[in-house]
Design a protein around this motif. Structure first.
Motif, PDB file in Angstrom:
ATOM      1  N   UNK A  57     108.663 -43.738   2.876  1.00 50.77           N
ATOM      2  CA  UNK A  57     107.490 -44.441   2.353  1.00 50.77           C
ATOM      3  C   UNK A  57     107.934 -45.753   1.703  1.00 50.77           C
ATOM      4  N   UNK A  58     106.995 -46.691   1.612  1.00 51.62           N
ATOM      5  CA  UNK A  58     107.379 -47.997   1.088  1.00 51.62           C
ATOM      6  C   UNK A  58     106.314 -48.577   0.181  1.00 51.62           C
ATOM      7  N   UNK A  59     106.739 -49.523  -0.651  1.00 53.04           N
ATOM      8  CA  UNK A  59     105.791 -50.354  -1.389  1.00 53.04           C
ATOM      9  C   UNK A  59     106.206 -51.807  -1.191  1.00 53.04           C
ATOM     10  N   UNK A  60     105.244 -52.703  -1.332  1.00 48.14           N
ATOM     11  CA  UNK A  60     105.494 -54.108  -1.014  1.00 48.14           C
ATOM     12  C   UNK A  60     104.873 -55.020  -2.068  1.00 48.14           C
ATOM     13  N   UNK A  61     105.601 -56.041  -2.442  1.00 49.32           N
ATOM     14  CA  UNK A  61     105.047 -57.161  -3.212  1.00 49.32           C
ATOM     15  C   UNK A  61     104.984 -58.338  -2.249  1.00 49.32           C
ATOM     16  N   UNK A  62     103.788 -58.849  -1.990  1.00 50.33           N
ATOM     17  CA  UNK A  62     103.614 -59.942  -1.041  1.00 50.33           C
ATOM     18  C   UNK A  62     103.302 -61.234  -1.784  1.00 50.33           C
ATOM     19  N   UNK A  63     104.078 -62.274  -1.489  1.00 48.08           N
ATOM     20  CA  UNK A  63     103.813 -63.619  -1.996  1.00 48.08           C
ATOM     21  C   UNK A  63     103.246 -64.400  -0.808  1.00 48.08           C
ATOM     22  N   UNK A  64     101.938 -64.706  -0.789  1.00 42.90           N
ATOM     23  CA  UNK A  64     101.291 -65.219   0.427  1.00 42.90           C
ATOM     24  C   UNK A  64     101.873 -66.503   0.990  1.00 42.90           C
ATOM     25  N   UNK A  65     102.276 -67.444   0.128  1.00 41.78           N
ATOM     26  CA  UNK A  65     102.814 -68.700   0.624  1.00 41.78           C
ATOM     27  C   UNK A  65     101.858 -69.374   1.593  1.00 41.78           C
ATOM     28  N   UNK A  66     102.365 -69.757   2.772  1.00 40.86           N
ATOM     29  CA  UNK A  66     101.547 -70.471   3.752  1.00 40.86           C
ATOM     30  C   UNK A  66     100.351 -69.654   4.228  1.00 40.86           C
ATOM     31  N   UNK A  67     100.447 -68.324   4.176  1.00 40.69           N
ATOM     32  CA  UNK A  67      99.293 -67.497   4.550  1.00 40.69           C
ATOM     33  C   UNK A  67      98.079 -67.814   3.697  1.00 40.69           C
ATOM     34  N   UNK A  68      98.312 -68.176   2.438  1.00 44.92           N
ATOM     35  CA  UNK A  68      97.216 -68.493   1.540  1.00 44.92           C
ATOM     36  C   UNK A  68      96.498 -69.780   1.887  1.00 44.92           C
ATOM     37  N   UNK A  69      97.118 -70.619   2.726  1.00 45.54           N
ATOM     38  CA  UNK A  69      96.490 -71.862   3.161  1.00 45.54           C
ATOM     39  C   UNK A  69      95.816 -71.734   4.525  1.00 45.54           C
ATOM     40  N   UNK A  70      95.940 -70.554   5.143  1.00 43.13           N
ATOM     41  CA  UNK A  70      95.276 -70.357   6.435  1.00 43.13           C
ATOM     42  C   UNK A  70      93.767 -70.452   6.216  1.00 43.13           C
ATOM     43  N   UNK A  71      93.083 -71.214   7.059  1.00 42.58           N
ATOM     44  CA  UNK A  71      91.687 -71.552   6.775  1.00 42.58           C
ATOM     45  C   UNK A  71      90.809 -71.477   8.013  1.00 42.58           C
ATOM     46  N   UNK A  72      89.512 -71.649   7.782  1.00 40.38           N
ATOM     47  CA  UNK A  72      88.553 -71.710   8.881  1.00 40.38           C
ATOM     48  C   UNK A  72      88.894 -72.839   9.843  1.00 40.38           C
ATOM     49  N   UNK A  73      89.456 -73.928   9.319  1.00 42.87           N
ATOM     50  CA  UNK A  73      89.840 -75.051  10.181  1.00 42.87           C
ATOM     51  C   UNK A  73      90.925 -74.654  11.170  1.00 42.87           C
ATOM     52  N   UNK A  74      91.836 -73.764  10.759  1.00 37.34           N
ATOM     53  CA  UNK A  74      92.866 -73.272  11.677  1.00 37.34           C
ATOM     54  C   UNK A  74      92.243 -72.480  12.815  1.00 37.34           C
TER      55      UNK A  74
END
Length: 322
Positions: A106-123
């Motif tokens: 089993x696993x746990x994760x800490x995610x730092x979005x980085x560029x994922x956080x800038x993914x937008x409707x324009x993309x």
């Protein structure tokens, strides 16, 4: 299956994976047995598993203009996955997943979005303006909700079947249920989005999800298999037990096999059976993605060829793990 019949839209991460050793932990200090860096993120995981069986899959998302972004795009190319839909973001680093796997797999994760956080409707719009719409699109909630909403809306308007993995679940996730053709989530996610007690019966959860707007709700049950509401029919598929080695990527592999089977016009129960076996296979080994030879194992379980046309397996890379 025609070219680019499946598109996966969303998150790409560099996963930093630590495996806890048998020494365990003392206070806040844990000793690890192994470490690896891998290309991951829910969308990349799903695309990688699909590419193991159908390399025509397309992937749309963002990475940073940094070494981690280079690592991810290089890994994708090594598996024959086009990086045409990947935007290099000059403003921020590549998304990072800090993953810890325990001795039980089993696993746990800490995610730092980085560029994922800038993914937008324009993309989303930029991709669709330059490409023919696929037969299926796979979405999740690891990128901003407005981008997911835009993707679900636009792809559906163009006649694409929208498959939404409602994970990681959050307060506004319920607003997306009406925008997807197939919604996949686990029991705890379903209870959270519906705001009901955790002991709520599976069939009551499916009915409530349908009433909230999900056309075809799919409830994954871990070792218990899967149960879904397909039209007026409750479909339940069990899964053979397996010794858990690593559960990273199991849900993404489940999605990949389900969509592959649906894209090849298999009945929904067969698609769920294929998905169950895909998740089971991934849980039983260190790798967190489907391999080309898994198609035969899946076909042995479902009793029919998974692909009605020929599928050319992509080259396997050991750099995609979870």
């Amino acid at each position: 299956m025609r070219s680019s019949s499946i598109c996966v839209v969303g998150s790409l991460n560099a996963d930093l994976i630590a495996y806890v050793g048998e020494e365990g932990s003392a206070a806040s200090y844990a000793t690890g047995s192994n470490f690896e860096m891998a290309a991951g993120g829910k969308s990349l995981n799903a695309a990688a598993s699909i590419a193991s069986l159908d390399p025509s899959v397309t992937l749309v998302g963002r990475v940073g203009s940094d070494d981690l972004g280079n690592f991810i795009t290089g890994t994708l190319r090594s598996r024959g996955i086009s990086t045409e839909g990947i935007t290099r973001d000059e403003r921020i680093h590549t998304g990072v997943g800090h993953v810890r796997v325990n001795l039980e797999g089993e696993y746990d994760t800490v995610v730092v979005p980085g560029a994922n956080g800038n993914f937008s409707a324009a993309d989303v719009d930029a991709y669709l303006d330059g490409h023919e719409p696929p037969a299926f699109v796979v979405l999740n909630l690891e990128v901003p909700l407005p981008a997911v909403r835009r993707a679900a809306t636009r792809f559906r308007e163009l006649g694409t079947t929208v498959v939404l993995n409602l994970s990681p679940v959050h307060a506004e996730a319920r607003t997306l249920l009406r925008l997807a053709d197939v919604v996949v989530l686990n029991r705890s996610e379903a209870c959270h989005v519906l705001d009901v007690p955790p002991e709520t019966d599976d069939r009551l959860l499916l009915t409530a999800l349908r009433e909230a707007g999900a056309r075809t709700p799919v409830l994954t049950l871990g070792g218990g298999g899967v149960v879904a509401l397909d039209g007026n029919d409750v479909v339940q598929e069990k899964v053979e037990p397996i010794r858990l080695v690593n559960s990273i990527g199991a849900g993404d592999s489940f999605l990949a096999a389900m969509v592959l089977a649906m894209a090849n016009d298999h009945p929904f129960p067969v698609s769920l059976r294929a998905a169950n076996e895909a998740g089971r296979l991934v849980c039983g080994r260190p790798e967190s993605f489907l391999r080309p030879d898994d198609i035969r194992r899946i076909e042995n379980v479902i009793g029919v060829p998974l692909a009605k046309g020929s599928i050319t397996p992509a080259q396997v890379s050991e750099n995609i793990r979870g």
